[in-house]
Write a protein that holds these residues in place. Structure first.
Motif, PDB file in Angstrom:
ATOM      1  N   PRO A 125      26.279 -17.907  16.990  1.00  0.00           N
ATOM      2  CA  PRO A 125      25.925 -17.215  15.752  1.00  0.00           C
ATOM      3  C   PRO A 125      27.006 -16.242  15.306  1.00  0.00           C
ATOM      4  CG  PRO A 125      24.675 -16.315  17.597  1.00  0.00           C
ATOM      5  CD  PRO A 125      25.373 -17.528  18.104  1.00  0.00           C
ATOM      6  N   THR A 178      24.965 -11.025  19.062  1.00  0.00           N
ATOM      7  CA  THR A 178      24.439 -11.262  20.421  1.00  0.00           C
ATOM      8  C   THR A 178      24.597 -10.088  21.381  1.00  0.00           C
ATOM      9  OG1 THR A 178      26.508 -12.161  21.281  1.00  0.00           O
ATOM     10  CG2 THR A 178      24.982 -13.741  20.259  1.00  0.00           C
ATOM     11  N   TRP A 320      19.622  -9.375  20.437  1.00  0.00           N
ATOM     12  CA  TRP A 320      19.417 -10.721  19.881  1.00  0.00           C
ATOM     13  C   TRP A 320      18.334 -11.380  20.722  1.00  0.00           C
ATOM     14  CZ3 TRP A 320      20.223 -13.312  15.676  1.00  0.00           C
ATOM     15  CH2 TRP A 320      20.493 -14.673  15.644  1.00  0.00           C
ATOM     16  N   ARG A 322      14.952 -14.127  21.378  1.00  0.00           N
ATOM     17  CA  ARG A 322      14.347 -15.432  21.079  1.00  0.00           C
ATOM     18  C   ARG A 322      12.835 -15.258  21.011  1.00  0.00           C
ATOM     19  NH1 ARG A 322      15.718 -21.074  24.182  1.00  0.00           N
ATOM     20  NH2 ARG A 322      13.834 -22.081  23.462  1.00  0.00           N
ATOM     21  N   ALA A 331      11.625 -17.996  12.429  1.00  0.00           N
ATOM     22  CA  ALA A 331      12.003 -16.582  12.334  1.00  0.00           C
ATOM     23  C   ALA A 331      11.873 -16.002  10.923  1.00  0.00           C
ATOM     24  CB  ALA A 331      13.431 -16.406  12.841  1.00  0.00           C
ATOM     25  N   GLY A 349      16.929 -14.937  12.223  1.00  0.00           N
ATOM     26  CA  GLY A 349      18.105 -15.645  12.717  1.00  0.00           C
ATOM     27  C   GLY A 349      18.842 -16.600  11.784  1.00  0.00           C
ATOM     28  N   GLY A 359      18.779 -21.134  13.541  1.00  0.00           N
ATOM     29  CA  GLY A 359      18.423 -19.728  13.764  1.00  0.00           C
ATOM     30  C   GLY A 359      16.937 -19.468  13.757  1.00  0.00           C
ATOM     31  N   TRP A 362      15.299 -17.089  16.443  1.00  0.00           N
ATOM     32  CA  TRP A 362      15.987 -15.854  16.819  1.00  0.00           C
ATOM     33  C   TRP A 362      15.764 -14.726  15.821  1.00  0.00           C
ATOM     34  CZ3 TRP A 362      18.148 -16.241  21.515  1.00  0.00           C
ATOM     35  CH2 TRP A 362      18.425 -17.534  21.982  1.00  0.00           C
ATOM     36  N   ARG A 364      17.262 -10.462  15.127  1.00  0.00           N
ATOM     37  CA  ARG A 364      18.176  -9.390  15.545  1.00  0.00           C
ATOM     38  C   ARG A 364      17.551  -8.044  15.226  1.00  0.00           C
ATOM     39  NH1 ARG A 364      23.441  -7.898  12.187  1.00  0.00           N
ATOM     40  NH2 ARG A 364      21.787  -6.711  11.169  1.00  0.00           N
TER      41      ARG A 364
END
Ligand SMILES: Cc1ncc(COP(=O)(O)O)c(C=O)c1O
Length: 390
Positions: A125, A178, A320, A322, A331, A349, A359, A362, A364
């Motif tokens: 990513p 990440t 980051w 999951r 997401a 993500g 994404g 994921w 953030r």
């Protein structure tokens, strides 16, 4: 009528840029007074000495253009800091160029090194702005996925992505999103490829003063044999908490620096003169990793406690995570429901990938937060996960 006129007047270049997703959701979050755990905005203000020096420079009449290379004092501070904090020796006169933030630094580096139709490798990513920046210069971003879960640079994947049109790789360490800080071995292996294949490594190091624990900041700049192939981009936005001042820099060998300066001359002319003088008043980064170790650890612990799988960040400002163990939703949908129903913003993500579907598992979050705000946001997130009907 006016719509179709507008459509034809807009360049393909501009029309091809999608609005930044976090910005769009953040506007909604602000309107609703939600807790924003998504964006990476510094918490405080620049050091007092910086504010004093900038206002003094304005009062003293330092209000006109600076050299395109940047104020000699600020370039000297950049060189001093790299030498003191990272044992990297650079010549401030010929190798440092001040830019309007790292954002201009990356764009100027691309404009200086890449021609239309060329290809730029981007580890994925990625920081959401990168593919748009590559397309703005007429080049093609080529994703090179990091290894899933431990987010390492995979030299086989990188080698396989190289074509005769590959001119640059756009690295970022410490890495957004990440939290990886790429190791000396990974950087050495990457730079061996870059030197052999004559590829420039543009390395975005805006979080270089946010490296945690036993991890060490390693940069392509550390390898003397690769220096001809490196443009390192830095920023004062994060280290001096002045993201609105738009001050950053590029470190590059003299010939590339000369090209960068010609680009800066034709885009921004120079970064704001009195603000450069202000930033030159302190040589140390004022807020390092230690200030945020506790919020990082608390966020990691609570996200893991809520069932998310995550990479323990080695540097930078983000976690980051999951989400597919805790929700069946992709997401983007999860983030909208979380904002609507719990008043918490996270960054979904899809924006961090070439193919948005990659994404969908994921999110953030940023731990650069007041502990109370972080606690409030995490309580809402935990409660949402306990009670949501999917
Ligand atoms: C990886 C990365 N590069 C660059 C920037 C922007 O830096 P600047 O404010 O210096 O343009 C950010 C800000 O979030 C970032 O995360």
């Amino acid at each position: 009528m006016s719509m179709s006129l507008k459509k034809t007047l807009l360049s393909q270049r501009a029309a091809g840029l999608a609005p930044l997703s976090v910005g769009r959701l953040a506007a909604t979050a602000r309107e609703r007074g939600a807790v924003d755990l998504a964006s990476g905005v510094p918490l405080g203000n620049p050091p007092e000495a910086v504010l004093t020096a900038a206002t003094a420079a304005m009062r003293a009449g330092r209000n006109q253009y600076a050299p395109a290379a940047g104020s000699p004092q600020l370039r000297a501070v950049v060189a001093e800091r790299l030498s003191r904090d990272r044992a990297v020796v650079v010549d401030p006169e010929h190798e440092v160029t001040i830019t309007s933030g790292a954002t201009e630094g990356v764009l100027a580096a691309l404009l200086a090194c890449v021609d239309p139709g060329d290809e730029v490798l981007v580890p994925e990513p990625w920081f959401e702005s990168y593919p748009g920046a590559v397309r703005l210069v007429g080049a093609v971003p080529r994703p090179v996925p990091l290894t899933l879960g431990d987010w390492r640079l995979d030299t086989d994947v990188i080698r396989a992505a190289i074509t005769p049109r590959t001119r640059a790789i756009l690295l970022n360490t410490p890495h957004n999103p990440t939290g990886r800080v790429f190791s000396a071995a990974e950087i050495a292996a990457l730079m061996e490829i870059c030197v052999r294949r004559d590829i420039v490594c543009i390395t975005d190091e805006v979080y270089d003063s946010f490296v945690f624990g036993r991890c060490e900041m390693t940069s392509p700049l550390d390898l003397p044999s690769a220096r001809e192939h490196v443009v390192a981009v830095g920023s004062f936005s994060k280290s001096l908490q002045m993201s609105g001042w738009r001050l950053g820099y590029c470190v590059a060998p003299p010939a590339l620096s000369a090209g960068l300066r010609r680009v800066v001359e034709r885009t921004t002319v120079c970064a704001p003169t009195p603000l450069q003088e202000g930033a030159a008043a302190v040589s140390a980064a004022s807020s390092g990793a230690e200030n945020f170790r506790a919020t990082r650890d608390a966020m990691v612990e609570r996200l893991a406690g809520a069932g998310l799988e995550l990479f323990h960040p080695e540097g930078g400002w983000f976690v980051w995570s999951r989400i597919d163990r805790v929700t069946p939703l992709p997401a983007a949908e999860f983030a909208v429901r979380l904002l609507d129903e719990a008043g918490v913003l996270v960054a979904p993500g899809p924006a961090f990938f070439d193919d948005p579907r990659d994404g969908s598992r994921w999110i953030r979050t940023s731990f650069i937060r007041d502990p109370e705000i972080m606690d409030q946001g995490m309580k809402r997130l935990e409660n949402f996960l306990r009670t949501a009907a999917w």
